[in-house]
Design a protein around this motif. Structure first.
Motif, PDB file in Angstrom:
ATOM      1  N   GLU A  16       2.512   7.170 -13.340  1.00  0.00           N
ATOM      2  CA  GLU A  16       1.582   8.222 -12.960  1.00  0.00           C
ATOM      3  C   GLU A  16       2.168   9.138 -11.892  1.00  0.00           C
ATOM      4  O   GLU A  16       1.789  10.315 -11.788  1.00  0.00           O
ATOM      5  N   ALA A  17       3.095   8.624 -11.082  1.00  0.00           N
ATOM      6  CA  ALA A  17       3.755   9.431 -10.055  1.00  0.00           C
ATOM      7  C   ALA A  17       4.944  10.210 -10.624  1.00  0.00           C
ATOM      8  O   ALA A  17       5.566  11.000  -9.910  1.00  0.00           O
TER       9      ALA A  17
ATOM     10  N   ALA B 293       0.112  -2.966 -12.447  1.00  0.00           N
ATOM     11  CA  ALA B 293      -0.326  -1.931 -11.506  1.00  0.00           C
ATOM     12  C   ALA B 293       0.869  -1.205 -10.900  1.00  0.00           C
ATOM     13  O   ALA B 293       0.841   0.022 -10.728  1.00  0.00           O
ATOM     14  N   ASN B 294       1.929  -1.935 -10.582  1.00  0.00           N
ATOM     15  CA  ASN B 294       3.123  -1.314 -10.011  1.00  0.00           C
ATOM     16  C   ASN B 294       3.733  -0.300 -10.972  1.00  0.00           C
ATOM     17  O   ASN B 294       4.077   0.824 -10.596  1.00  0.00           O
TER      18      ASN B 294
ATOM     19  N   SER C 132       0.818  -1.213   0.000  1.00  0.00           N
ATOM     20  CA  SER C 132       0.000   0.000   0.000  1.00  0.00           C
ATOM     21  C   SER C 132       0.852   1.265   0.000  1.00  0.00           C
ATOM     22  O   SER C 132       0.361   2.368  -0.298  1.00  0.00           O
TER      23      SER C 132
ATOM     24  N   ARG D 283       2.315   1.154 -13.574  1.00  0.00           N
ATOM     25  CA  ARG D 283       1.383   2.270 -13.818  1.00  0.00           C
ATOM     26  C   ARG D 283       1.475   3.303 -12.699  1.00  0.00           C
ATOM     27  O   ARG D 283       1.476   4.509 -12.951  1.00  0.00           O
ATOM     28  N   THR D 284       1.564   2.813 -11.464  1.00  0.00           N
ATOM     29  CA  THR D 284       1.684   3.733 -10.324  1.00  0.00           C
ATOM     30  C   THR D 284       2.941   4.583 -10.453  1.00  0.00           C
ATOM     31  O   THR D 284       2.915   5.798 -10.224  1.00  0.00           O
ATOM     32  N   CYS D 285       4.065   3.956 -10.812  1.00  0.00           N
ATOM     33  CA  CYS D 285       5.313   4.703 -10.966  1.00  0.00           C
ATOM     34  C   CYS D 285       5.207   5.747 -12.071  1.00  0.00           C
ATOM     35  O   CYS D 285       5.609   6.910 -11.896  1.00  0.00           O
TER      36      CYS D 285
ATOM     37  N   ASP E 295       3.022   4.549  -3.627  1.00  0.00           N
ATOM     38  CA  ASP E 295       2.191   5.670  -4.047  1.00  0.00           C
ATOM     39  C   ASP E 295       3.081   6.881  -4.300  1.00  0.00           C
ATOM     40  O   ASP E 295       4.290   6.855  -4.061  1.00  0.00           O
ATOM     41  N   ALA E 296       2.459   7.946  -4.803  1.00  0.00           N
ATOM     42  CA  ALA E 296       3.214   9.138  -5.178  1.00  0.00           C
ATOM     43  C   ALA E 296       3.973   9.732  -3.993  1.00  0.00           C
ATOM     44  O   ALA E 296       5.101  10.219  -4.149  1.00  0.00           O
TER      45      ALA E 296
END
Length: 253
Positions: free
Chosen positions: A67-68, A60-61, A36, A63-65, A39-40
């Motif tokens: 997007e951050a 997902a991992n 969890s 994509r999170t990077c 995140d950004a």
């Protein structure tokens, strides 16, 4: 370089050691217990993240990077049917993404030799073809991403081949799995996958005629070869924008 490690298994631990040896800081470690925290907020100040997790979590991992706004290097295999989506997102967000199915220098040289040999065999004819791969029992996907890359290289050079199938009794699940190699026919490449012991990785491309056998074979001795390549890729990616592969790192056109 301030690095994040996403996935703290055997590969993650080896990456941490190589980062330290090369004078970098591991500022963030993400694993299942604190997933969890990817995140950004936690990625703020990270120069490059190195992602080596599972086929179920890689998309997902990454994509999170992206997007951050964090540059990310990934070597997770078994999910790349969605890689093009992330490449498009990366370009849209002016991010940085480096993906390779295998970070060992020798394997990437094998990829190029494999394509050259396939082109020559395609012109000569008269040979049957198989790909073999052996990995440790902890590897979740089969066939390996490296074996698939080898198959794709051959398909690009041999018009008579139309696809690949995986023959791996008792190993996981694969959409292209066959129960008998004979099911592949002459137009599809058979990849034979084996999981045993703690084998880091063995890949073999075999051409066999009625009169002789020709093999390309690569054996990884330890995970350090992979971790070192991943860290070098992270060093290469640091400060850049765009989508990159080992061809860019090795300056191969």
């Amino acid at each position: 370089m301030k690095a994040a490690i996403i996935g703290y298994g055997r590969m993650g631990h080896e990456i941490e050691r190589v980062l330290s040896e090369r004078g970098h800081e591991t500022a963030l470690i993400i694993d299942a217990a604190n997933a969890s925290e990817l995140d950004a907020a936690h990625l703020a100040g990270i120069d490059v993240a190195l992602e080596f997790t599972t086929p179920a979590t890689a998309y997902a991992n990454l994509r999170t990077c992206i997007e951050a706004g964090t540059a990310v290097v990934s070597g997770t295999t078994g999910w790349t049917d969605r890689l093009a989506e992330l490449e498009a997102l990366c370009r849209q967000r002016n991010g940085a993404l480096f993906y390779a199915s295998n970070y060992c220098l020798g394997v990437n040289l094998l990829f190029r030799l494999n394509r050259q040999l396939a082109a020559m065999i395609g012109r000569v004819g008269g040979y049957d073809l198989t790909i073999g791969e052996v990995h440790h029992v902890h590897k979740q996907d089969a066939p390996s991403g490296t074996a698939i890359t080898l198959a794709e290289g051959i398909l690009a050079e041999m018009p008579g081949k139309t696809g690949w199938v995986d023959y791996a009794p008792g190993v996981g699940q694969a959409a292209n799995r066959v129960e008998d190699p004979a099911e592949a026919g002459e137009e599809r490449i058979v990849i034979r996958s084996v999981r045993e012991g703690e084998v880091p990785g063995i890949h073999t491309v075999t051409y066999e005629s009625e009169d002789d056998r020709l093999e390309l074979r690569h054996t990884i001795k330890n995970r350090r070869a992979l971790a070192l390549g991943a860290v070098v890729a992270a060093e290469f990616l640091c400060g850049k924008r765009g989508v990159y592969t080992m061809d860019d790192l090795l300056r191969i056109s």
